[in-house]
Design a protein around this motif. Sequence first.
Motif, PDB file in Angstrom:
ATOM      1  N   ARG A  94     -37.851 103.164  37.582  1.00  0.00           N
ATOM      2  CA  ARG A  94     -37.351 101.945  38.408  1.00  0.00           C
ATOM      3  C   ARG A  94     -37.555 101.848  39.411  1.00  0.00           C
ATOM      4  NH1 ARG A  94     -36.406 100.990  33.290  1.00  0.00           N
ATOM      5  NH2 ARG A  94     -34.281  99.521  33.317  1.00  0.00           N
TER       6      ARG A  94
ATOM      7  N   SER B 169     -31.508 103.791  29.086  1.00  0.00           N
ATOM      8  CA  SER B 169     -30.664 103.209  29.830  1.00  0.00           C
ATOM      9  C   SER B 169     -30.089 104.163  30.327  1.00  0.00           C
ATOM     10  CB  SER B 169     -29.598 102.852  28.476  1.00  0.00           C
ATOM     11  OG  SER B 169     -29.188 103.894  27.547  1.00  0.00           O
TER      12      SER B 169
ATOM     13  N   ASP C 155     -38.835 101.049  29.660  1.00  0.00           N
ATOM     14  CA  ASP C 155     -38.263  99.379  29.309  1.00  0.00           C
ATOM     15  C   ASP C 155     -37.299 100.194  28.200  1.00  0.00           C
ATOM     16  OD1 ASP C 155     -39.383  98.368  30.814  1.00  0.00           O
ATOM     17  OD2 ASP C 155     -41.796  98.030  29.888  1.00  0.00           O
TER      18      ASP C 155
ATOM     19  N   GLN D 115     -34.953  97.210  41.621  1.00  0.00           N
ATOM     20  CA  GLN D 115     -33.873  97.161  40.302  1.00  0.00           C
ATOM     21  C   GLN D 115     -32.770  98.690  40.517  1.00  0.00           C
ATOM     22  OE1 GLN D 115     -37.706  98.850  38.517  1.00  0.00           O
ATOM     23  NE2 GLN D 115     -37.669  96.896  36.969  1.00  0.00           N
TER      24      GLN D 115
ATOM     25  N   HIS E 180     -30.598  96.528  41.886  1.00  0.00           N
ATOM     26  CA  HIS E 180     -29.559  95.566  41.147  1.00  0.00           C
ATOM     27  C   HIS E 180     -29.528  95.584  40.043  1.00  0.00           C
ATOM     28  CE1 HIS E 180     -31.047  92.536  44.167  1.00  0.00           C
ATOM     29  NE2 HIS E 180     -32.260  92.868  44.508  1.00  0.00           N
ATOM     30  N   GLU E 181     -29.831  96.794  39.409  1.00  0.00           N
ATOM     31  CA  GLU E 181     -29.440  97.080  38.138  1.00  0.00           C
ATOM     32  C   GLU E 181     -28.241  98.113  38.180  1.00  0.00           C
ATOM     33  OE1 GLU E 181     -32.937  97.623  36.033  1.00  0.00           O
ATOM     34  OE2 GLU E 181     -34.188  95.684  36.083  1.00  0.00           O
ATOM     35  N   GLN E 182     -28.232  99.418  39.063  1.00  0.00           N
ATOM     36  CA  GLN E 182     -27.062 100.170  39.418  1.00  0.00           C
ATOM     37  C   GLN E 182     -25.636 100.786  40.234  1.00  0.00           C
ATOM     38  OE1 GLN E 182     -29.968 104.013  39.562  1.00  0.00           O
ATOM     39  NE2 GLN E 182     -31.497 103.280  38.158  1.00  0.00           N
TER      40      GLN E 182
END
Length: 259
Positions: free
Chosen positions: A57, A249, A246, A61, A64-66
């Motif tokens: 990451r 999680s 990719d 990222q 915006h993701e975590q």
Amino acid sequence: MAEHRPLRYVALGDSQTEGVGDGHESTGWRGFADRFAVLLARHHPSLSYANLAVRGRRAHQVHHEQLAPALGLEPDVATVVAGVNDVLRPRFEAAQVAGHVESVWAALRGQGAQVLSMTFPDPAPLVPAARPVSGRVRELNALLRRAARRQGVLLAEMEGHAVVGDARLWSQDRLHAGPEGHARMAAALAQVWGLPGSDDSWTRPLPGPAPVGRAGWQALAGEVGWAARFVGPWVLRRVRGRSSGDGRSAKRPLLMPVR
């Protein structure tokens, strides 16, 4: 810090926070965040801990993701370490990377969390071919220091300590810390946090002489072998627009007790 509820610690970041290099893919990765959680739990036995990091990451990222899941866990303590994957990319804007990191820090601080992070070491002592990115690392570190002062973030300094260039702190790929390196990163966080019993011993040299590199053709052959094993797959992923993260999680998305 008074514990009106179990202390909550949430870690955000990339492969270093996930723990790659400290353990094994088949049995699980540990890493500095897991180790720091253990150090915290010695003084806060009811500590609960989540790790949202995913390898590969980049800073945007992580932002915006975590960040949103992290805020949802309402942490009292958070570690946010991101930016190395950006430094290694052909296109790099230090201010943009630092901006994403600072945005994460600011949001967590705004919710009341104490945030800890760290600067990055110069990769050149371990990977001579990485000398061109040394300037990027210094530039990013300088921006992170200024942002940390603005946001009241506790920043552990990984830059400037000779021991960080000792190969015994790193895994075979030279990109991820090994068990000793992750242990020292956790100790650095404990020091800036001010945990009882913590000190600067993590900055001191390892006992015994550092490994001596090979010379001549042996050194060249070693570098070629290392590049084929570790750099080649990384370049191939970049060409294909893929990431090592990719399909992955977070390994510990929910707050759980620390054993």
